[in-house]
Write an enzyme that holds these catalytic residues in place. Structure first.
Site, PDB file in Angstrom:
ATOM      1  CG  ASP A  48      -0.242   0.045   2.539  1.00  0.00           C
ATOM      2  OD1 ASP A  48       1.012  -0.042   2.546  1.00  0.00           O
ATOM      3  OD2 ASP A  48      -0.911   0.153   3.579  1.00  0.00           O
ATOM      4  CG  ASP A 223       9.371  11.747  21.072  1.00  0.00           C
ATOM      5  OD1 ASP A 223      10.205  11.821  20.161  1.00  0.00           O
ATOM      6  OD2 ASP A 223       8.407  12.527  21.186  1.00  0.00           O
ATOM      7  CD  GLU A 283      14.135  13.489  20.552  1.00  0.00           C
ATOM      8  OE1 GLU A 283      14.322  14.114  19.504  1.00  0.00           O
ATOM      9  OE2 GLU A 283      13.051  13.490  21.148  1.00  0.00           O
TER      10      GLU A 283
HETATM   11  C1  GLC Z   1      10.976  13.990  18.732  1.00  0.00           C
HETATM   12  C2  GLC Z   1      10.915  13.124  17.510  1.00  0.00           C
HETATM   13  C3  GLC Z   1      10.446  13.962  16.353  1.00  0.00           C
HETATM   14  C4  GLC Z   1       9.086  14.498  16.677  1.00  0.00           C
HETATM   15  C5  GLC Z   1       9.084  15.248  18.005  1.00  0.00           C
HETATM   16  C6  GLC Z   1       7.705  15.506  18.500  1.00  0.00           C
HETATM   17  O1  GLC Z   1      11.903  15.011  18.593  1.00  0.00           O
HETATM   18  O2  GLC Z   1      12.148  12.525  17.268  1.00  0.00           O
HETATM   19  O3  GLC Z   1      10.412  13.234  15.158  1.00  0.00           O
HETATM   20  O4  GLC Z   1       8.630  15.362  15.662  1.00  0.00           O
HETATM   21  O5  GLC Z   1       9.714  14.488  19.019  1.00  0.00           O
HETATM   22  O6  GLC Z   1       7.132  14.322  18.970  1.00  0.00           O
END
Ligand code: GLC
Length: 559
Positions: A48, A223, A283
């Site tokens: 898809d 994140d 992150e």
């Molecule tokens: C983090 C993610 C990114 C996303 C952001 C908001 O930085 O790596 O891709 O846009 O969070 O969730």
């Protein structure tokens, strides 16, 4: 000679030991190589045009052969896909576009069978504005979920509560006409921030980790973990000179980024995940090594693997800058090295000089994979995928590129379909891929590179195989060599059982590097070259390591 060495290393790759056979001295994640999968773009099983979980499962043998020990899957939860999954509408399910929970269970089972752990992306700063929690929260000021998010009165008509800006441009506050209050979003308006000061939010989110434990998940990539908390007094952030890429005033996010409260929360989360044997990757966009250090926790009781993004901000082949950043990372804790991900231009493109791109891609890989620490690869790095930005605004899919065009073209360029073969759409799909396949796919794809012993893919496989079987590379100390050398980055990795030197030519000219063999306790004549990309010359001559432009020589030392 070089070819036979390469083949010998490749032969080792075929028998990468399974769990249990590996050395047990260090926690598993310190010996592991992680690999980020952006699921929309990895492999499409139902044609898809979008990748899916069955697609990933079908590629586990490829990942196993590469030598990957853990996959981190970017969000695959139900989502309106406004920010392509980083806007979660249900933390305990799989988006139908990616498959079902049963497909996930099968993926986890099949991965584990091959000794590959599974890491989920945990978007804990915010939900989607379509999450039932937010829909309830916004339904009335008295709804029990009102306080799950950050709602405040404006300062006056049309004036948000303070000057905080969204990371995607504009104010970080959006007005809800029905309840006449503003809600806060560090990112887009479609991504309202959760209120982590509310114990009910904390309890619900901690439960999410338990849910995925029951589905075999071995850990989480946290994140946007820097921005969980906001100043309760909502003080204005100081503005700086100049404008940002969205044309807004530059600002220092003093009151909504990296607040002290983060740490107590991470310690609590760590207790929950520790109880289930899950690990945490962060992150962590830190500005200094001191900041990065805080994320490990004063007693190593916060994030096991905070990513060092300062490493990724060195956007040139600079010996001194990398040497400096490596030393800093060494001083902070167990380092986590990243050279690319779904939010930044691919390393092949950032570091390539247009002339020696292949050699430079191998050079960067050699550095990332031979340092002391855990590397996290990004899908496609191992075949030399590039970033090309969309040329027209109407082609942009990423909301960041839509709001930031033309200064900020967004992240579509690094999220293009994985290049599996030279077939149509790079073998990613027989449908229409959601993003165009990069033009480089004819030469840079897994099938073609699999057959070429000189390819980037073959080099990654050799490196990973070497890393998995080398005491020095897994556990050895990092010892910088010849620290004033501006062309060659060289270091030794030394463990009680083995010593290895890694010599990386960061220049476009041939170099000759003479380690202090005596200080290393080694006999130059007995040096055993394990892996090299040196061309046109033998690797070692008269006690000197000979390097062609941007080449790599990794050698074992003997007394
Ligand atoms: C983090 C993610 C990114 C996303 C952001 C908001 O930085 O790596 O891709 O846009 O969070 O969730």
């Amino acid at each position: 000679m070089r070819k036979s060495l390469l083949l010998a290393v490749l032969a080792v790759a075929a028998v990468v030991p399974a769990w249990g056979q590996k050395q047990q001295s260090a926690p598993w994640w310190q010996h592991a190589v992680f690999y980020e999968i952006y699921p929309r773009s990895f492999a499409d099983s139902n044609q898809d045009g979008l990748g899916d979980l069955k697609g990933i499962t079908a590629k586990l043998d490829y990942l196993h052969q590469l030598g990957v020990d853990a996959i981190w899957i970017s969000p695959c939860y139900p989502s309106p896909q406004y920010d392509f999954g980083y806007d979660v509408a249900d933390y305990e399910n799989i988006d139908p576009m990616y498959g079902t929970l049963a497909d996930f269970d099968k993926l986890a089972r099949e991965a584990h069978r091959r000794g590959i752990r599974v890491i989920m992306d945990f978007v804990l700063n915010h939900t989607s504005s379509q999450h039932p929690w937010f829909l309830q929260s916004k339904s009335s000021r008295s709804n029990p979920k009102r306080d799950w998010y950050i709602w405040r009165d404006g300062k006056g008509a049309g004036q948000p509560p303070n000057n905080w800006q969204s990371d995607f441009g504009g104010s970080a506050w959006s007005f809800d006409a029905a309840t006449k209050q503003y809600y806060y979003h560090y990112f887009e308006a479609q991504q309202p921030d959760l209120n982590w000061r509310n114990p009910a939010v904390e309890a619900a989110m901690f439960d999410v980790t338990r849910f995925w434990h029951r589905h075999g998940v071995d850990g989480f990539r946290l994140d946007a973990v820097d921005t969980l908390f906001e100043d309760p007094a909502l003080r204005d952030n100081p503005t700086l000179a100049g404008k940002n890429e969205f044309g807004d005033a530059e600002m220092k996010n003093l009151y909504n980024d990296k607040l002290e409260e983060n740490h107590a929360e991470l310690r609590k989360l760590r207790q929950v995940t520790d109880a289930n044997g899950q690990i945490l990757i962060g992150e962590t966009w830190t500005d200094s090594i001191g900041e990065l250090k805080t994320y490990y926790g004063a007693h190593d009781d916060e994030i096991q693997m905070p990513m060092d993004f300062m490493f990724t901000t060195i956007n040139k082949i600079s010996v001194s800058e990398f040497r400096r950043q490596i030393a800093l990372a060494e001083s902070a804790g167990w380092p986590v090295f990243v050279i690319g991900n779904h939010d930044m231009a691919r390393s092949y493109t950032r570091y390539g000089d247009g002339q020696h791109n292949e050699a430079i891609a191998k050079l960067m890989a050699a550095m990332q994979l031979t340092l002391r620490g855990t590397p996290i690869l990004y899908y496609g790095e191992e075949i030399g995928m590039e970033t090309h930005q969309p040329e027209r605004k109407e082609d942009v899919k990423d909301p960041l590129g839509v709001s930031g065009w033309p200064q900020q073209k967004g992240r579509d360029g690094e999220r293009r379909p994985m290049q599996w073969s030279a077939a149509e759409n790079a073998g990613f799909t027989r449908g229409t891929p959601w993003l165009p396949v990069d033009a480089g796919y004819k030469t840079h794809n897994a099938a073609v590179e699999d057959r070429d012993p000189q390819s980037i893919l073959s080099f990654y496989r050799s490196l990973l195989a070497l890393r998995h079987t080398s005491f020095a590379l897994l556990d050895g100390d990092y010892l910088p060599l010849d620290e004033s050398n501006a062309q060659v980055l060289a270091y030794a990795r030394k463990s009680a059982k083995e010593s290895i030197v890694v010599v990386l030519n960061f220049s476009a000219a041939p170099q000759s590097f003479a380690p202090d063999w005596k200080a290393l306790g080694a006999d130059a004549a007995k040096t055993e070259v394990l892996l090299s990309t040196v061309e046109g010359t033998s690797s070692i001559k008269d006690g000197k390591i000979q390097l062609s432009p941007f080449s790599v020589c990794i050698a074992r030392l003997h007394k």
